[in-house]
Structures are given as structure tokens and as C-alpha cells.
Design a protein around this motif. Structure first.
Motif, PDB file in Angstrom:
ATOM      1  N   GLU A   1       0.874  -1.145  -0.025  1.00  0.00           N
ATOM      2  CA  GLU A   1      -0.129  -0.035  -0.098  1.00  0.00           C
ATOM      3  C   GLU A   1       0.790   1.235  -0.162  1.00  0.00           C
ATOM      4  O   GLU A   1       0.472   2.192  -0.520  1.00  0.00           O
ATOM      5  CB  GLU A   1      -1.037   0.029   1.100  1.00  0.00           C
ATOM      6  CG  GLU A   1      -1.872  -1.168   1.200  1.00  0.00           C
ATOM      7  CD  GLU A   1      -3.194  -0.975   2.135  1.00  0.00           C
ATOM      8  OE1 GLU A   1      -3.040   0.203   2.612  1.00  0.00           O
ATOM      9  OE2 GLU A   1      -3.926  -1.907   2.547  1.00  0.00           O
ATOM     10  N   GLY A   2       2.008   1.166   0.673  1.00  0.00           N
ATOM     11  CA  GLY A   2       3.003   2.242   0.776  1.00  0.00           C
ATOM     12  C   GLY A   2       3.525   2.620  -0.468  1.00  0.00           C
ATOM     13  O   GLY A   2       3.442   4.042  -1.020  1.00  0.00           O
ATOM     14  N   LEU A   3       3.859   1.679  -1.302  1.00  0.00           N
ATOM     15  CA  LEU A   3       4.509   1.803  -2.628  1.00  0.00           C
ATOM     16  C   LEU A   3       3.397   2.405  -3.666  1.00  0.00           C
ATOM     17  O   LEU A   3       3.547   3.162  -4.502  1.00  0.00           O
ATOM     18  CB  LEU A   3       5.030   0.726  -2.952  1.00  0.00           C
ATOM     19  CG  LEU A   3       6.489   0.277  -2.512  1.00  0.00           C
ATOM     20  CD1 LEU A   3       6.904  -1.167  -2.963  1.00  0.00           C
ATOM     21  CD2 LEU A   3       7.402   1.475  -2.805  1.00  0.00           C
ATOM     22  N   PHE A   4       2.345   1.767  -3.620  1.00  0.00           N
ATOM     23  CA  PHE A   4       0.987   2.052  -4.332  1.00  0.00           C
ATOM     24  C   PHE A   4       0.600   3.752  -4.061  1.00  0.00           C
ATOM     25  O   PHE A   4       0.603   4.561  -5.179  1.00  0.00           O
ATOM     26  CB  PHE A   4      -0.133   1.258  -4.081  1.00  0.00           C
ATOM     27  CG  PHE A   4      -1.281   1.681  -5.080  1.00  0.00           C
ATOM     28  CD1 PHE A   4      -1.613   0.947  -6.220  1.00  0.00           C
ATOM     29  CD2 PHE A   4      -2.116   2.736  -4.811  1.00  0.00           C
ATOM     30  CE1 PHE A   4      -2.494   1.100  -7.373  1.00  0.00           C
ATOM     31  CE2 PHE A   4      -3.273   2.865  -5.677  1.00  0.00           C
ATOM     32  CZ  PHE A   4      -3.716   1.905  -6.824  1.00  0.00           C
ATOM     33  N   SER A   5       0.759   4.053  -2.861  1.00  0.00           N
ATOM     34  CA  SER A   5       0.208   5.423  -2.477  1.00  0.00           C
ATOM     35  C   SER A   5       1.530   6.545  -3.123  1.00  0.00           C
ATOM     36  O   SER A   5       1.273   7.263  -3.641  1.00  0.00           O
ATOM     37  CB  SER A   5       0.318   5.517  -1.122  1.00  0.00           C
ATOM     38  OG  SER A   5      -0.737   4.879  -0.554  1.00  0.00           O
ATOM     39  N   ALA A   6       2.893   5.880  -3.175  1.00  0.00           N
ATOM     40  CA  ALA A   6       3.902   6.882  -3.468  1.00  0.00           C
ATOM     41  C   ALA A   6       3.851   7.057  -4.975  1.00  0.00           C
ATOM     42  O   ALA A   6       4.391   8.077  -5.461  1.00  0.00           O
ATOM     43  CB  ALA A   6       5.139   6.105  -3.249  1.00  0.00           C
ATOM     44  N   HIS A   7       3.188   6.084  -5.965  1.00  0.00           N
ATOM     45  CA  HIS A   7       2.857   6.387  -7.266  1.00  0.00           C
ATOM     46  C   HIS A   7       1.686   6.776  -7.657  1.00  0.00           C
ATOM     47  O   HIS A   7       1.390   6.678  -8.766  1.00  0.00           O
ATOM     48  CB  HIS A   7       3.312   4.917  -8.209  1.00  0.00           C
ATOM     49  CG  HIS A   7       4.953   4.582  -7.858  1.00  0.00           C
ATOM     50  ND1 HIS A   7       5.818   4.917  -8.914  1.00  0.00           N
ATOM     51  CD2 HIS A   7       5.448   3.735  -6.811  1.00  0.00           C
ATOM     52  CE1 HIS A   7       6.792   4.382  -8.297  1.00  0.00           C
ATOM     53  NE2 HIS A   7       6.799   3.764  -7.195  1.00  0.00           N
ATOM     54  N   ARG A   8       0.836   6.992  -6.559  1.00  0.00           N
ATOM     55  CA  ARG A   8      -0.394   7.523  -6.945  1.00  0.00           C
ATOM     56  C   ARG A   8      -0.817   8.460  -8.008  1.00  0.00           C
ATOM     57  O   ARG A   8      -1.447   8.598  -9.002  1.00  0.00           O
ATOM     58  CB  ARG A   8      -1.297   7.813  -5.554  1.00  0.00           C
ATOM     59  CG  ARG A   8      -2.743   8.241  -5.976  1.00  0.00           C
ATOM     60  CD  ARG A   8      -3.438   8.608  -4.646  1.00  0.00           C
ATOM     61  NE  ARG A   8      -4.790   9.161  -4.782  1.00  0.00           N
ATOM     62  CZ  ARG A   8      -5.785   9.123  -4.031  1.00  0.00           C
ATOM     63  NH1 ARG A   8      -5.713   8.688  -2.748  1.00  0.00           N
ATOM     64  NH2 ARG A   8      -7.064   9.564  -4.260  1.00  0.00           N
ATOM     65  N   LYS A   9       0.099   9.617  -7.879  1.00  0.00           N
ATOM     66  CA  LYS A   9       0.187  10.703  -8.711  1.00  0.00           C
ATOM     67  C   LYS A   9       0.456  10.450 -10.129  1.00  0.00           C
ATOM     68  O   LYS A   9      -0.327  10.756 -11.108  1.00  0.00           O
ATOM     69  CB  LYS A   9       1.192  11.827  -8.392  1.00  0.00           C
ATOM     70  CG  LYS A   9       1.098  13.011  -9.217  1.00  0.00           C
ATOM     71  CD  LYS A   9       2.230  14.183  -8.279  1.00  0.00           C
ATOM     72  CE  LYS A   9       2.033  15.362  -9.012  1.00  0.00           C
ATOM     73  NZ  LYS A   9       2.441  15.756 -10.635  1.00  0.00           N
ATOM     74  N   SER A  10       1.238   9.527 -10.532  1.00  0.00           N
ATOM     75  CA  SER A  10       1.517   9.013 -11.916  1.00  0.00           C
ATOM     76  C   SER A  10       0.081   8.071 -12.394  1.00  0.00           C
ATOM     77  O   SER A  10      -0.011   8.384 -13.549  1.00  0.00           O
ATOM     78  CB  SER A  10       2.724   8.142 -11.850  1.00  0.00           C
ATOM     79  OG  SER A  10       3.995   8.704 -11.555  1.00  0.00           O
ATOM     80  N   PHE A  11      -0.166   7.331 -11.426  1.00  0.00           N
ATOM     81  CA  PHE A  11      -1.505   6.684 -11.877  1.00  0.00           C
ATOM     82  C   PHE A  11      -2.582   7.579 -12.366  1.00  0.00           C
ATOM     83  O   PHE A  11      -3.093   7.384 -13.233  1.00  0.00           O
ATOM     84  CB  PHE A  11      -2.117   5.565 -10.829  1.00  0.00           C
ATOM     85  CG  PHE A  11      -0.907   4.802 -10.341  1.00  0.00           C
ATOM     86  CD1 PHE A  11       0.025   4.291 -11.067  1.00  0.00           C
ATOM     87  CD2 PHE A  11      -1.074   4.116  -9.082  1.00  0.00           C
ATOM     88  CE1 PHE A  11       1.093   3.248 -10.871  1.00  0.00           C
ATOM     89  CE2 PHE A  11      -0.046   3.268  -8.774  1.00  0.00           C
ATOM     90  CZ  PHE A  11       1.043   2.635  -9.691  1.00  0.00           C
ATOM     91  N   GLU A  12      -2.753   8.718 -11.534  1.00  0.00           N
ATOM     92  CA  GLU A  12      -3.979   9.535 -11.621  1.00  0.00           C
ATOM     93  C   GLU A  12      -3.947  10.335 -12.994  1.00  0.00           C
ATOM     94  O   GLU A  12      -4.456  11.129 -13.454  1.00  0.00           O
ATOM     95  CB  GLU A  12      -4.184  10.380 -10.420  1.00  0.00           C
ATOM     96  CG  GLU A  12      -4.813   9.731  -9.568  1.00  0.00           C
ATOM     97  CD  GLU A  12      -5.030  10.502  -8.243  1.00  0.00           C
ATOM     98  OE1 GLU A  12      -6.002  10.138  -7.261  1.00  0.00           O
ATOM     99  OE2 GLU A  12      -4.372  11.294  -7.861  1.00  0.00           O
TER     100      GLU A  12
END
Length: 256
Positions: free
Chosen positions: A170-181
Motif C-alpha cells: 500500500e505504501g508503494l502504491f500510494s507513492a506512485h498514486r500521482k503517476s497513476f492519476e
């Protein structure tokens, strides 16, 4: 209640139950195609989903038409040196012509791929997305540790970036959230192990996307993906007949 041991027994058991006992979601729907021919429709979503925006639907249908022409362009690639190059075709049957067509029609400038593996899909994105597009691909194995369709110059140019990261964390997913969005296209082709997609897909569905962002999901007909696909409540379209034999799903993530 005992679990039916045959498909016909399951069908009979299913339809003998009172409606209130069936629950809000039914991942498998039986249909009788002809007498004695019992099959399961694994991609049917019992709960209705919103329709695709008209222009998104029109582009998706246009991509299907374009894919037939692109399939001819991919023929030479099937004779490439890597053993899996033969899977660039056939079309329909494999999804690479459709991926290329989606790039050509939708013109995504920011592409997120989950599941680099040997780089076949990333190769298609790099070759068919607009010249200034950026492809970010995620895997837990560095691309150069496998025989790859990608080349060092794909990365040195900045067109392709690989993130070696387990975004199940979850931490790594959150770290890349901006790129995903910020993505225009997200392609999910991960392990289908009954764990990863069950956790990741709901996370992707919860993000805030740009208008018209789309997602393509591979293998939605596999057992591990049936409920994942059925549970997506956003506008979607099954494209298996024009994509991968194991299932291709198209989802409109962003509001039109």
C-alpha cells in the motif's frame, strides 16, 4: 447447502433457490444455449454498470476496426528472435493489435503498464503511442533480467521507464498514486494469482483520474479474474472477441 458437483446440478440448484437467497452479486450466470449444452458465461456482470460515454464508445469501436489493419503490420514481428514473438498474432486471439490500435486512436500521452514481463506490450506502446508519449511500466523483476523486446535506448531516451516495485504494498502504491492519476491509459496484465488483482483493481478504481482515462485489463475470463471484472462498477465493455482469447476488458476510469 451442499455444493453441486456437476454443472447441470449447479444450474438446477441455482434456479430452485428463492430469489432473496441469491445475494447481491452473482459472478457466474448459466445459460442454456441448446438442449444438452450447458455452459457458463463468466464475464457477465449481474449488476448493471453505467454506459460508456458516446465518444469513448465510438473510439473503442474505431480501435477495433484499426486493429485489423495493424495486424498486417505485426506479421513480421512474429518471426522475431524471441520465442514469444509468435504471440504478436493472431488477431483476434492475441491482444497486441488491439493495444496498438488503442494507442493510434486514443493517442494516450501517459501510459501506465502493470506487468512488464518480456516487454511485448511495452514494445507495442513504445512503437504506436504518440512520439512524445511516456510509458511507465511496473514489475518486480528488472526488464533486463529476462529476454526482452525492449531495448536500452527505449530507456535512455526517457520514453520508457520501468519501476521495479511491488505496488501490492500500500505504501508503494500510494507513492506512485500521482503517476497513476495522470495516466491516459492504464494496462493491467499482472499475475492473476487470486491475490494481486483482487487488491489492486479496487485501489485503481478509487483514484481520481483525468477526463477520459481508460483501462485495459487482460485475462478477465480466467478464474482468478471473474469476480474482479464483475465487481467493477465503472462504465466498461468486454472486448474479448477482438482482444485476448483469455479475456480483454475495457473500462472508462475518468469522467467524460
Amino acid at each position: 447447502m451442499a455444493t453441486p458437483t456437476t454443472l447441470k446440478a449447479w444450474y438446477n440448484d441455482y434456479f430452485k433457490r428463492p430469489a432473496h437467497s441469491l445475494g447481491p452479486r452473482l459472478p457466474l450466470t448459466a445459460r442454456l444455449d441448446c438442449l444438452g449444452d450447458w455452459r457458463l458465461s463468466v464475464t457477465h456482470s449481474p449488476a448493471p454498470t453505467p454506459p460508456l460515454a458516446k465518444h469513448i464508445r465510438a473510439q473503442a469501436l474505431a480501435a477495433i476496426a484499426v486493429a485489423f489493419d495493424i495486424a498486417e503490420e505485426l506479421e513480421p514481428r512474429t518471426k522475431g528472435p524471441l520465442s514469444d514473438a509468435r504471440f504478436y498474432l493472431p488477431f483476434p486471439g492475441e491482444h497486441y493489435a488491439l493495444l496498438a490500435a488503442v494507442c493510434r486512436v486514443f493517442k494516450p500521452m501517459r501510459i501506465i503498464e502493470v506487468g512488464t514481463f518480456t516487454g511485448m506490450s511495452a514494445r507495442i506502446f513504445a512503437d504506436y503511442a504518440p512520439p512524445d508519449a511516456r510509458i511507465e511500466t511496473y514489475d518486480i523483476v528488472p526488464w533486463h533480467q529476462l529476454e526482452s523486446h525492449l531495448r536500452p535506448d527505449d530507456f535512455s531516451s526517457g520514453r520508457v521507464v520501468q519501476h521495479v516495485a511491488d505496488i501490492l504494498d500500500e505504501g508503494l502504491f500510494s507513492a506512485h498514486r500521482k503517476s497513476f492519476e495522470e495516466a491516459d491509459l492504464i494496462f493491467l496484465d499482472a499475475p492473476k494469482n487470486g491475490v494481486f488483482e483482487q487488491a489492486i483493481v479496487p485501489r485503481f478504481m478509487s483514484l481520481n483520474y483525468k477526463p477520459n482515462t481508460i483501462m485495459l485489463l487482460d485475462d478477465i475470463r480466467l478464474d482468478a479474474m471473474i469476480n474482479v471484472w464483475a465487481d467493477i462498477k465503472k462504465p466498461k465493455l468486454e472486448l474479448t472477441g477482438f482482444g485476448h482469447w483469455s479475456g480483454t476488458g475495457f473500462v472508462q476510469l475518468g469522467a467524460d
